[in-house]
Enzyme design. Sequence first.
Site, PDB file in Angstrom:
ATOM      1  N   ARG A  54      54.367  56.378  37.051  1.00  0.00           N
ATOM      2  CA  ARG A  54      53.469  56.086  38.172  1.00  0.00           C
ATOM      3  C   ARG A  54      52.020  56.059  37.701  1.00  0.00           C
ATOM      4  O   ARG A  54      51.188  55.300  38.200  1.00  0.00           O
ATOM      5  CB  ARG A  54      53.653  57.113  39.304  1.00  0.00           C
ATOM      6  CG  ARG A  54      52.614  56.990  40.405  1.00  0.00           C
ATOM      7  CD  ARG A  54      53.057  57.594  41.748  1.00  0.00           C
ATOM      8  NE  ARG A  54      53.748  58.854  41.610  1.00  0.00           N
ATOM      9  CZ  ARG A  54      53.162  60.039  41.365  1.00  0.00           C
ATOM     10  NH1 ARG A  54      51.854  60.111  41.236  1.00  0.00           N
ATOM     11  NH2 ARG A  54      53.885  61.130  41.253  1.00  0.00           N
ATOM     12  N   TYR A 106      42.814  35.769  54.984  1.00  0.00           N
ATOM     13  CA  TYR A 106      44.279  35.741  55.027  1.00  0.00           C
ATOM     14  C   TYR A 106      44.758  36.673  56.153  1.00  0.00           C
ATOM     15  O   TYR A 106      44.234  37.783  56.306  1.00  0.00           O
ATOM     16  CB  TYR A 106      44.825  36.179  53.659  1.00  0.00           C
ATOM     17  CG  TYR A 106      46.289  36.501  53.664  1.00  0.00           C
ATOM     18  CD1 TYR A 106      47.227  35.563  54.090  1.00  0.00           C
ATOM     19  CD2 TYR A 106      46.751  37.745  53.260  1.00  0.00           C
ATOM     20  CE1 TYR A 106      48.579  35.861  54.112  1.00  0.00           C
ATOM     21  CE2 TYR A 106      48.102  38.058  53.263  1.00  0.00           C
ATOM     22  CZ  TYR A 106      49.007  37.110  53.708  1.00  0.00           C
ATOM     23  OH  TYR A 106      50.346  37.414  53.742  1.00  0.00           O
ATOM     24  N   ASP A 178      38.259  38.383  46.844  1.00  0.00           N
ATOM     25  CA  ASP A 178      39.666  37.994  46.666  1.00  0.00           C
ATOM     26  C   ASP A 178      39.675  36.649  45.941  1.00  0.00           C
ATOM     27  O   ASP A 178      39.274  35.627  46.503  1.00  0.00           O
ATOM     28  CB  ASP A 178      40.343  37.896  48.047  1.00  0.00           C
ATOM     29  CG  ASP A 178      41.843  37.678  47.933  1.00  0.00           C
ATOM     30  OD1 ASP A 178      42.274  37.015  46.964  1.00  0.00           O
ATOM     31  OD2 ASP A 178      42.592  38.149  48.812  1.00  0.00           O
ATOM     32  N   LYS A 203      50.708  34.755  43.227  1.00  0.00           N
ATOM     33  CA  LYS A 203      50.339  33.345  43.391  1.00  0.00           C
ATOM     34  C   LYS A 203      50.103  32.669  42.032  1.00  0.00           C
ATOM     35  O   LYS A 203      50.967  32.716  41.174  1.00  0.00           O
ATOM     36  CB  LYS A 203      49.129  33.278  44.332  1.00  0.00           C
ATOM     37  CG  LYS A 203      49.305  34.112  45.609  1.00  0.00           C
ATOM     38  CD  LYS A 203      50.391  33.567  46.492  1.00  0.00           C
ATOM     39  CE  LYS A 203      50.763  34.323  47.736  1.00  0.00           C
ATOM     40  NZ  LYS A 203      50.229  35.564  48.146  1.00  0.00           N
TER      41      LYS A 203
HETATM   42  N1  PLP Z   1      45.111  37.527  49.420  1.00  0.00           N
HETATM   43  C1  PLP Z   1      45.343  36.226  49.699  1.00  0.00           C
HETATM   44  C2  PLP Z   1      44.203  35.258  49.665  1.00  0.00           C
HETATM   45  C3  PLP Z   1      46.631  35.797  50.002  1.00  0.00           C
HETATM   46  O1  PLP Z   1      46.850  34.495  50.269  1.00  0.00           O
HETATM   47  C4  PLP Z   1      47.694  36.743  50.033  1.00  0.00           C
HETATM   48  C5  PLP Z   1      49.069  36.333  50.361  1.00  0.00           C
HETATM   49  O2  PLP Z   1      49.327  35.207  50.758  1.00  0.00           O
HETATM   50  C6  PLP Z   1      47.402  38.083  49.765  1.00  0.00           C
HETATM   51  C7  PLP Z   1      46.100  38.440  49.444  1.00  0.00           C
HETATM   52  C8  PLP Z   1      48.489  39.134  49.802  1.00  0.00           C
HETATM   53  O3  PLP Z   1      49.271  39.064  48.665  1.00  0.00           O
HETATM   54  P1  PLP Z   1      50.803  39.559  48.590  1.00  0.00           P
HETATM   55  O4  PLP Z   1      51.603  38.613  49.420  1.00  0.00           O
HETATM   56  O5  PLP Z   1      51.108  39.506  47.129  1.00  0.00           O
HETATM   57  O6  PLP Z   1      50.854  40.949  49.136  1.00  0.00           O
END
Ligand code: PLP
Length: 389
Positions: A54, A106, A178, A203
């Site tokens: 962990r 998001y 982000d 992604k």
């Molecule tokens: N940030 C963005 C811009 C996203 O598009 C997403 C998911 O689509 C996330 C964060 C969250 O990621 P995760 O689905 O890996 O938890």
Amino acid sequence: MREPNIDVIHPQTSAAAFGVAGDTAYGAVAPPLYLSSTYEFEGYDKPRRYDYGRAGNPTRDLLADALATLEGGAGAVITSSGMAALDLLIGRLRADDLVIAPHDCYGGTMRLLKARADRGHCSVLFVDQSDEAQVAQGLSRSPSLVLIETPSNPLLRIVDIAALAAKAHDAGAAVAVDNTFLTPAIQKPIMLGADYVIHSTTKFLNGHSDVIGGAVIAAEPARADELRHWATVVGSAGAPFDSWLTMRGLRTLFARMPLHQANAMAVAQYLNAHPAVSAVYYPGLVSHPGHDIASSQQAGFGAMVSFELAGGVAAVRQFVANVRYFTLAESLGGVESLVAHPATMTHADMGEEARTAAGIGEGLLRLSVGIEAEANLLAGLGTGLAACM
Ligand code: PLP
């Protein structure tokens, strides 16, 4: 001709070669996968470099170091998802901390921030980050953290990272960006003043739609240490195998992104000229309001394209039933092309009021443009659009 400097390691080389041929036990070229959850102590009170999974794992740490290097940060923490990465930053805040977040982020990010605020763990203010008055008003409330998502999901709005980071720092706030939509191959928020970069590695970084993962990269060593400590406290670590797969995906990042982007530009232009389409959101189009900022702070325009169907939700039904080569699915960033309907899929939990405020309508579709042949993608879209007319 001047000889290139052998000590200057280009990001493309870092992505392709990080950890390659680094195995001291057997000389394995591909980095080994360490699954062990625990590690033998050398003796009484003598832990080795790793003691418990962990807190640290060699495979996960390799990915953390690779991402910190690519983003130009001091260190990184690899988490079990992109949401866990965001929550690593948000969950350590205190009740009197205020987060300023984009009103068009998001949907999962909005859900997390609202859930934390509802439980009294922090406060949150959603603002239109392109509206200077709203930003100034938010910053006058002395926030602890300003969260930026650029390009935003799903409307691809662009925020001037350097300008907002400078204002946020003047107001005493830390800045987190982000960078999921672009990756460090295209945008480097730390170079523009961010203190943290967040990724859903699910992604483009992994790129093959077979891992859920996340990362937070910190610009400063002290911030990286604090995050590592907090990740051990709350137990948000990503799995070693997921890290290993993500490293494998990362090696081709710089090969994949140009193909993604060239296809996305062709798709955006094609949609822009089609009579069934009433609006196209892609920062690569000169008509996009964020085009100039995107051109200056990004090394490309990414592979996410959103568009509005003139026929509204009835046209959406026809389109998704008839489009070819774009699979109707959530997520993005894989080599295969996907189409999503934000109002009923990725942004459904936001609620209609917040969606309307953010400009996410019923006729909006979001494409993650893959690396298939451009001719197939355009023909596939054409089949879907013809059914909407
Ligand atoms: N940030 C963005 C811009 C996203 O598009 C997403 C998911 O689509 C996330 C964060 C969250 O990621 P995760 O689905 O890996 O938890």
